[in-house]
Motif scaffolding. Structure first.
Motif, PDB file in Angstrom:
ATOM      1  N   GLN B 342       0.828  -1.205   0.000  1.00 20.59           N
ATOM      2  CA  GLN B 342       0.000   0.000   0.000  1.00 20.59           C
ATOM      3  C   GLN B 342       0.866   1.260   0.000  1.00 20.59           C
ATOM      4  O   GLN B 342       0.609   2.201  -0.756  1.00 20.59           O
ATOM      5  CB  GLN B 342      -0.890  -0.046   1.232  1.00 20.59           C
ATOM      6  N   PHE B 343       1.944   1.253   0.829  1.00 20.65           N
ATOM      7  CA  PHE B 343       2.879   2.381   0.852  1.00 20.65           C
ATOM      8  C   PHE B 343       3.442   2.646  -0.545  1.00 20.65           C
ATOM      9  O   PHE B 343       3.489   3.794  -1.006  1.00 20.65           O
ATOM     10  CB  PHE B 343       4.051   2.088   1.802  1.00 20.65           C
ATOM     11  N   LEU B 344       3.853   1.563  -1.216  1.00 18.15           N
ATOM     12  CA  LEU B 344       4.474   1.717  -2.530  1.00 18.15           C
ATOM     13  C   LEU B 344       3.457   2.198  -3.560  1.00 18.15           C
ATOM     14  O   LEU B 344       3.753   3.076  -4.378  1.00 18.15           O
ATOM     15  CB  LEU B 344       5.106   0.393  -2.975  1.00 18.15           C
ATOM     16  N   ASP B 345       2.244   1.620  -3.515  1.00 15.57           N
ATOM     17  CA  ASP B 345       1.187   2.031  -4.438  1.00 15.57           C
ATOM     18  C   ASP B 345       0.918   3.522  -4.302  1.00 15.57           C
ATOM     19  O   ASP B 345       0.879   4.262  -5.286  1.00 15.57           O
ATOM     20  CB  ASP B 345      -0.119   1.262  -4.140  1.00 15.57           C
ATOM     21  N   GLU B 346       0.758   3.953  -3.039  1.00 20.29           N
ATOM     22  CA  GLU B 346       0.412   5.352  -2.798  1.00 20.29           C
ATOM     23  C   GLU B 346       1.527   6.306  -3.213  1.00 20.29           C
ATOM     24  O   GLU B 346       1.275   7.454  -3.573  1.00 20.29           O
ATOM     25  CB  GLU B 346       0.066   5.563  -1.314  1.00 20.29           C
ATOM     26  N   ALA B 347       2.771   5.808  -3.165  1.00 18.19           N
ATOM     27  CA  ALA B 347       3.898   6.662  -3.556  1.00 18.19           C
ATOM     28  C   ALA B 347       4.119   6.646  -5.058  1.00 18.19           C
ATOM     29  O   ALA B 347       5.041   7.281  -5.569  1.00 18.19           O
ATOM     30  CB  ALA B 347       5.157   6.222  -2.835  1.00 18.19           C
ATOM     31  N   GLY B 348       3.279   5.883  -5.767  1.00 17.93           N
ATOM     32  CA  GLY B 348       3.354   5.897  -7.222  1.00 17.93           C
ATOM     33  C   GLY B 348       4.298   4.868  -7.825  1.00 17.93           C
ATOM     34  O   GLY B 348       4.616   4.924  -9.004  1.00 17.93           O
ATOM     35  N   TRP B 349       4.776   3.918  -7.005  1.00 20.17           N
ATOM     36  CA  TRP B 349       5.619   2.846  -7.528  1.00 20.17           C
ATOM     37  C   TRP B 349       4.708   1.694  -7.908  1.00 20.17           C
ATOM     38  O   TRP B 349       4.135   1.045  -7.038  1.00 20.17           O
ATOM     39  CB  TRP B 349       6.633   2.389  -6.479  1.00 20.17           C
ATOM     40  N   VAL B 350       4.531   1.455  -9.223  1.00 29.28           N
ATOM     41  CA  VAL B 350       3.609   0.404  -9.657  1.00 29.28           C
ATOM     42  C   VAL B 350       4.375  -0.744 -10.311  1.00 29.28           C
ATOM     43  O   VAL B 350       5.445  -0.537 -10.897  1.00 29.28           O
ATOM     44  CB  VAL B 350       2.558   0.948 -10.656  1.00 29.28           C
ATOM     45  N   ALA B 351       3.800  -1.943 -10.205  1.00 29.98           N
ATOM     46  CA  ALA B 351       4.478  -3.129 -10.716  1.00 29.98           C
ATOM     47  C   ALA B 351       4.596  -3.072 -12.232  1.00 29.98           C
ATOM     48  O   ALA B 351       3.630  -2.756 -12.928  1.00 29.98           O
ATOM     49  CB  ALA B 351       3.723  -4.376 -10.287  1.00 29.98           C
ATOM     50  N   GLY B 352       5.788  -3.350 -12.758  1.00 26.33           N
ATOM     51  CA  GLY B 352       5.995  -3.401 -14.195  1.00 26.33           C
ATOM     52  C   GLY B 352       5.723  -4.798 -14.714  1.00 26.33           C
ATOM     53  O   GLY B 352       5.236  -5.664 -13.984  1.00 26.33           O
ATOM     54  N   ALA B 353       6.056  -5.024 -15.989  1.00 24.48           N
ATOM     55  CA  ALA B 353       5.773  -6.316 -16.622  1.00 24.48           C
ATOM     56  C   ALA B 353       6.494  -7.461 -15.904  1.00 24.48           C
ATOM     57  O   ALA B 353       5.960  -8.560 -15.774  1.00 24.48           O
ATOM     58  CB  ALA B 353       6.185  -6.268 -18.093  1.00 24.48           C
ATOM     59  N   ASP B 354       7.696  -7.205 -15.406  1.00 23.04           N
ATOM     60  CA  ASP B 354       8.460  -8.281 -14.757  1.00 23.04           C
ATOM     61  C   ASP B 354       8.181  -8.360 -13.253  1.00 23.04           C
ATOM     62  O   ASP B 354       8.865  -9.052 -12.520  1.00 23.04           O
ATOM     63  CB  ASP B 354       9.967  -8.069 -14.997  1.00 23.04           C
ATOM     64  N   GLY B 355       7.166  -7.615 -12.791  1.00 20.49           N
ATOM     65  CA  GLY B 355       6.812  -7.684 -11.371  1.00 20.49           C
ATOM     66  C   GLY B 355       7.563  -6.680 -10.517  1.00 20.49           C
ATOM     67  O   GLY B 355       7.216  -6.457  -9.368  1.00 20.49           O
ATOM     68  N   VAL B 356       8.614  -6.067 -11.072  1.00 22.66           N
ATOM     69  CA  VAL B 356       9.385  -5.098 -10.303  1.00 22.66           C
ATOM     70  C   VAL B 356       8.725  -3.727 -10.426  1.00 22.66           C
ATOM     71  O   VAL B 356       8.304  -3.318 -11.510  1.00 22.66           O
ATOM     72  CB  VAL B 356      10.842  -5.019 -10.826  1.00 22.66           C
ATOM     73  N   ARG B 357       8.619  -3.037  -9.313  1.00 19.43           N
ATOM     74  CA  ARG B 357       7.917  -1.751  -9.305  1.00 19.43           C
ATOM     75  C   ARG B 357       8.729  -0.650 -10.001  1.00 19.43           C
ATOM     76  O   ARG B 357       9.959  -0.609  -9.895  1.00 19.43           O
ATOM     77  CB  ARG B 357       7.599  -1.346  -7.877  1.00 19.43           C
ATOM     78  N   VAL B 358       8.012   0.204 -10.702  1.00 21.44           N
ATOM     79  CA  VAL B 358       8.639   1.262 -11.511  1.00 21.44           C
ATOM     80  C   VAL B 358       7.980   2.603 -11.218  1.00 21.44           C
ATOM     81  O   VAL B 358       6.788   2.668 -10.896  1.00 21.44           O
ATOM     82  CB  VAL B 358       8.455   0.983 -13.034  1.00 21.44           C
ATOM     83  N   LYS B 359       8.776   3.665 -11.285  1.00 19.02           N
ATOM     84  CA  LYS B 359       8.219   5.028 -11.262  1.00 19.02           C
ATOM     85  C   LYS B 359       9.130   5.910 -12.097  1.00 19.02           C
ATOM     86  O   LYS B 359      10.350   5.862 -11.941  1.00 19.02           O
ATOM     87  CB  LYS B 359       8.139   5.535  -9.818  1.00 19.02           C
ATOM     88  N   ASP B 360       8.563   6.676 -12.969  1.00 19.86           N
ATOM     89  CA  ASP B 360       9.325   7.582 -13.836  1.00 19.86           C
ATOM     90  C   ASP B 360      10.477   6.851 -14.549  1.00 19.86           C
ATOM     91  O   ASP B 360      11.591   7.375 -14.657  1.00 19.86           O
ATOM     92  CB  ASP B 360       9.913   8.757 -13.035  1.00 19.86           C
ATOM     93  N   GLY B 361      10.221   5.623 -14.980  1.00 18.00           N
ATOM     94  CA  GLY B 361      11.241   4.882 -15.724  1.00 18.00           C
ATOM     95  C   GLY B 361      12.328   4.264 -14.868  1.00 18.00           C
ATOM     96  O   GLY B 361      13.247   3.632 -15.373  1.00 18.00           O
ATOM     97  N   GLN B 362      12.230   4.439 -13.532  1.00 23.37           N
ATOM     98  CA  GLN B 362      13.255   3.847 -12.668  1.00 23.37           C
ATOM     99  C   GLN B 362      12.665   2.693 -11.869  1.00 23.37           C
ATOM    100  O   GLN B 362      11.545   2.782 -11.367  1.00 23.37           O
ATOM    101  CB  GLN B 362      13.814   4.909 -11.727  1.00 23.37           C
ATOM    102  N   GLN B 363      13.433   1.615 -11.776  1.00 18.50           N
ATOM    103  CA  GLN B 363      12.941   0.419 -11.098  1.00 18.50           C
ATOM    104  C   GLN B 363      13.442   0.353  -9.670  1.00 18.50           C
ATOM    105  O   GLN B 363      14.511   0.875  -9.350  1.00 18.50           O
ATOM    106  CB  GLN B 363      13.444  -0.832 -11.828  1.00 18.50           C
ATOM    107  N   LEU B 364      12.672  -0.306  -8.804  1.00 13.25           N
ATOM    108  CA  LEU B 364      13.148  -0.589  -7.444  1.00 13.25           C
ATOM    109  C   LEU B 364      14.003  -1.863  -7.493  1.00 13.25           C
ATOM    110  O   LEU B 364      13.561  -2.949  -7.142  1.00 13.25           O
ATOM    111  CB  LEU B 364      11.978  -0.754  -6.469  1.00 13.25           C
ATOM    112  N   LYS B 365      15.219  -1.691  -7.963  1.00 12.02           N
ATOM    113  CA  LYS B 365      16.111  -2.817  -8.196  1.00 12.02           C
ATOM    114  C   LYS B 365      17.463  -2.455  -7.602  1.00 12.02           C
ATOM    115  O   LYS B 365      18.045  -1.444  -7.967  1.00 12.02           O
ATOM    116  CB  LYS B 365      16.253  -3.017  -9.707  1.00 12.02           C
ATOM    117  N   PHE B 366      17.948  -3.266  -6.656  1.00 13.91           N
ATOM    118  CA  PHE B 366      19.141  -2.876  -5.906  1.00 13.91           C
ATOM    119  C   PHE B 366      20.127  -4.025  -5.762  1.00 13.91           C
ATOM    120  O   PHE B 366      19.780  -5.187  -5.936  1.00 13.91           O
ATOM    121  CB  PHE B 366      18.748  -2.411  -4.497  1.00 13.91           C
ATOM    122  N   THR B 367      21.361  -3.651  -5.425  1.00 19.93           N
ATOM    123  CA  THR B 367      22.283  -4.670  -4.924  1.00 19.93           C
ATOM    124  C   THR B 367      22.500  -4.385  -3.438  1.00 19.93           C
ATOM    125  O   THR B 367      22.462  -3.243  -3.002  1.00 19.93           O
ATOM    126  CB  THR B 367      23.650  -4.619  -5.637  1.00 19.93           C
TER     127      THR B 367
END
Lengths: 307, 526
Positions: B342-367
């Motif tokens: 819910q936090f992520l949804d409300e902040a505008g981070w939505v799931a992309g095609a591969d399941g990873v959340r995206v906002k403004d072309g940037q993914q929540l993908k980290f090392t």
């Protein structure tokens, strides 16, 4: 040659990211990053690498290897005090490996039945592929904890007067683990080498003379088949040393291998340089001895100035 | 163990040595995994050196295992009431006991105290905690007479007693005119503590024997051997064989085996150290509060603490150790993946095609940068799975300590995992202050100005009650922002032989305060 090696080592050692001050910072929350920066400067690590190398080289040729970052003692002293333990372990393991590998190699060459050959191949493959650290742990669990035959580590019982029995009890475990993989490898080597020599004409002649198989094997065949093994021993010294690193850690053996590991993780550059250079020197000497032994075993080979 | 606040603990009388029959009771062998780097309190940088150093040296004050400051070389803990501290908090006077001698027989006087601070602050000395040494003597140390040391400060500090409790006193007569960085003293030290170093076999063990002239009383033990074995399994085996009396640092996977060794107690003591997830605020999303809250709510700390860490840790939400006087956390952060989504949804981070959340072309993908240690890797593997369930993808990068430390310091990471060790005074501004000169472990440029102000106020306050309240308020606010995500407060498990008596591990352990603080009172059955 040593200068070339040292230059290469110096560069490689300084290549991984992070210096000693980063290790101190990670281990202490009372130390500030300003404190760390000051220490880095004091240790001379802010100088250009080339200058650091020249300083090191200048000192080393005069017998001053620099001082350990850890306790400020001369790096030469730090390195050399670890040498006896490593020499004790390494030489015991190599001698033991040769003493076992040669007869078993010959025995394997003499055995012809499929079952016997299969059993021996299996054993040697197992011996060669068992990881030393795992083997060392198994030995500690079984021989030490379960059966109580050997201590868990160290070179001698702390606080007890030195005795040969005690020293041997501590030595047998680590030496066994270091030697196992080489027993396996070298016995296979001896076996193939013996088999090759057995096909030579002069062996057939010896047999045709009616000599007993024992004499054929030991007098005519053995000496020739050992030649390649000697070269092999010299060439494999670096591998033996790397096996010893793992074994020294598990058996708490205070040798050079462990010094290398702790100095590497602690980025103690002067000690690392000293230890690596000493090992390089040992490998060169090992090969030299192998060449000399070659001449002793094979009278056809003589090193002369006018050759 | 809950400690009393800093300003209260005062024990005027010297510690009393309990009678245990008075017999000379043998040697205690302690097994540790690391070797001390050196045994000079100014230069050492490992916990084990601090512990062994505690046997060899004495300090003006000590911090005991109940969180009380007690006199050691000093005859009393200075307070405003006993005249030891001036009203402005700028002058501390320590009366030294007159029967303390170094192990070579030379009396310890104020000149040694003064010398110790001077050599630590000498520009050429490779002092590990230079700033801390300086903070306790910013106006210098002077001697009124042989037995009176006066510390002057240019500004009051609230951790004075703690800093004084960290560092052993060096013998001036052995070090004057020497290069302290390289002198043989560093591996052949002489102190005034209960045990004297008699042998150091490098890479193997240290032997110490009783200092019969110790000023608090003749130590019960004949000696102590500190043996290092670099492999945790070898340490376990040595305990099983009875080669060790005390074995420190049992790993989580060894707990059940260690708990069954006959003749040994399994002892667990909290240490002031917390595992954190350090977030680099320069990376996509990590500077946003809802994303950090989502990452935290997605982690089931309780389950990880129970499973892979086998109860060796306590889940925490705030950057204050649970045994601290300052610990006052708000209600626990719930493990709640739905809330995290819910936090992520409300902040505008939505799931992309591969399941990873995206906002403004940037993914929540980290090392996640971590030192390759079994328990840490196992912990993170679960964390990574739980993050994946809310649409955050991460993978591990493993580096050795030096590399980890440098990459963190330089901000070359997305998320880092590691522990930070707190001090008794809980000045956690090193970790959290926005100003990089103060927050020298502020790896990822995190900064919440409200929290920063609270911490600054707490740090400059010398009134203990006000400070406790400020830190409580800080903790209430902290969980709403989570600039750094605390996960687990650590504890240390040890095997202690039932034959050993009087051993009191110290939950306030740091590099200068150790489990060995009361060693002269230890005894051992034959």
């Amino acid at each position: 040659m040593m200068v070339g090696i040292s230059l290469l080592l110096f560069v490689v050692i300084h290549l991984p990211p992070g210096g000693p001050e980063d290790v101190y910072l990670a281990g202490s929350s009372t130390m500030s990053s300003a404190d760390a920066a000051t220490i880095r400067t004091q240790l001379g690590l802010d100088d250009p690498l080339a200058l650091q190398y020249l300083k090191w080289l200048n000192g080393t040729v005069q017998g001053d290897w620099g001082r350990s970052f850890k306790d400020g003692r001369p790096a030469r002293e730090v390195v050399f005090e670890r040498l006896p333990a490593s020499v004790e372990l390494g030489s015991t393991a190599v001698v033991a490996a040769v003493l076992v590998a040669v007869p078993s190699g010959i025995a394997m060459a003499a055995r012809r039945s499929v079952a016997e050959r299969f059993a021996m191949s299996l054993l040697t493959v197992l011996g060669m592929s068992a990881p030393p650290f795992w083997l060392a742990l198994m030995l500690i669990v079984w021989l030490s904890v379960r059966l109580g035959l050997i201590p868990t580590g160290g070179t001698a019982t702390i606080g007890a007067p030195w005795s040969l029995t005690d020293a041997l009890q501590h030595l047998v475990g680590p030496a066994l683990v270091v030697s196992v993989s080489y027993i396996a490898a070298w016995s296979r080597y001896v076996r193939s080498s013996v088999l090759e020599v057995l096909r030579e004409d002069y062996v057939r002649t010896a047999r045709a003379k009616g000599l007993p198989e024992r004499v054929v094997l030991f007098r005519h065949c053995l000496r020739n088949s050992l030649l390649p093994l000697i070269t092999m021993l010299g060439a494999q010294l670096p591998q033996v040393l790397s096996t010893m690193v793992a074994v020294e850690v598990v058996f708490s053996w205070p040798g050079l291998g462990r010094l290398l590991v702790t100095s590497l993780l602690g980025r103690d550059y002067p000690v690392l340089m000293g230890a690596f250079l000493l090992l390089a020197l040992l490998v060169i000497l090992g090969n030299l001895f192998a060449d000399m032994a070659y001449a002793v075993v094979d009278p056809r080979i003589r090193y002369t100035a006018d050759a | 163990v809950r400690a009393t606040p800093l300003s209260q603990p005062v024990v005027a009388a010297a510690p009393v040595v309990p009678s245990t029959g008075g017999a000379d009771t043998g040697t205690v062998v302690i097994g540790v995994i690391q070797e001390p780097d050196n045994l000079n309190p100014v230069l050492w940088g490992t916990d084990v050196a601090g512990a062994v150093g505690e046997l060899i040296y004495s300090k003006l004050l000590k911090l005991d295992s109940s969180g009380q400051f007690i006199p050691d070389l000093a005859t009393a803990v200075p307070t405003a009431d006993n005249g030891g501290v001036t009203a402005d908090g700028l002058t501390y006077t320590f009366r030294l006991r007159n029967n303390a001698r170094f192990q070579d027989g030379v009396p310890l006087t104020c000149a040694d105290v003064k010398f110790t601070w001077e050599i630590a602050l000498d520009q050429n000395t490779r002092t590990k905690d230079r700033q801390l040494w300086h903070s306790a003597a910013s106006g210098g140390v002077s001697c009124t007479d042989d037995n009176t040391a006066v510390f002057r400060l240019t500004q009051p500090i609230n951790n004075m007693l703690e800093v004084i409790s960290l560092y052993g006193i060096l013998p001036r007569h052995l070090l004057t005119g020497k290069d302290i960085n390289t002198d043989a003293f560093n591996t052949r030290p002489i102190g005034s503590g209960p045990f004297q170093l008699t042998e150091w076999v490098k890479g193997d063990h240290l032997s110490l024997t009783r200092n019969a002239d110790y000023y608090l009383g003749r130590p019960h033990l004949d000696g102590i051997v500190v043996r290092y074995m670099p492999d945790a399994n070898a340490l376990l085996a040595a305990t099983q064989r009875g080669e060790l009396d005390i074995r420190l640092g049992i790993t989580a996977d060894q707990l059940s085996t260690a708990g069954q060794i006959p003749g040994y107690d399994l002892v667990s003591v909290p240490i002031q150290s917390i595992f954190h997830l350090y977030l680099n605020w320069q990376r996509p999303g990590l500077g946003e509060t809802p994303v950090r809250l989502a990452l935290a709510h997605a982690i089931d700390k309780e389950a990880i603490a129970r499973s892979v860490l086998r109860g060796t840790v306590t889940p925490v939400d705030v950057p204050v150790p649970p045994q601290s006087w300052a610990y006052a956390p708000p209600p626990k952060l719930a493990y709640d993946p739905a809330l995290a989504r819910q936090f992520l949804d409300e902040a505008g981070w939505v799931a992309g095609a591969d399941g990873v959340r995206v906002k403004d072309g940037q993914q929540l993908k980290f090392t996640v940068l971590v030192v390759p240690e079994f328990e840490r890797i196992q912990t993170l593997q679960i964390v990574l799975q739980q993050w994946k369930a809310i649409g955050v993808e991460a993978e591990l990068t493993q580096n050795d300590v030096a590399t980890w430390s440098q990459r963190m310091s330089r901000g070359e990471f997305d998320i880092g995992y590691g522990f930070y060790s707190y001090t008794y005074s809980v000045d956690n501004r090193g970790l959290l202050a926005c100003d990089p000169n103060i927050g020298n472990r502020n790896y990822g440029h995190w900064c919440v100005s409200g929290l920063d102000q609270l911490l600054a106020q707490a740090a400059s306050s010398t009134d203990q009650v006000a400070r406790t309240n400020l830190l409580k308020q800080f903790q209430q606010e902290y969980v709403k922002e989570l600039p750094v995500i605390p996960l687990f407060a650590r504890s240390e498990s040890e095997s202690v032989s039932k034959k050993v008596h009087g051993y009191q591990p110290n939950p306030y352990q740091t590099q200068g305060i150790s489990h060995f603080w009361s060693s002269w009172q230890w005894s051992k059955d034959p």
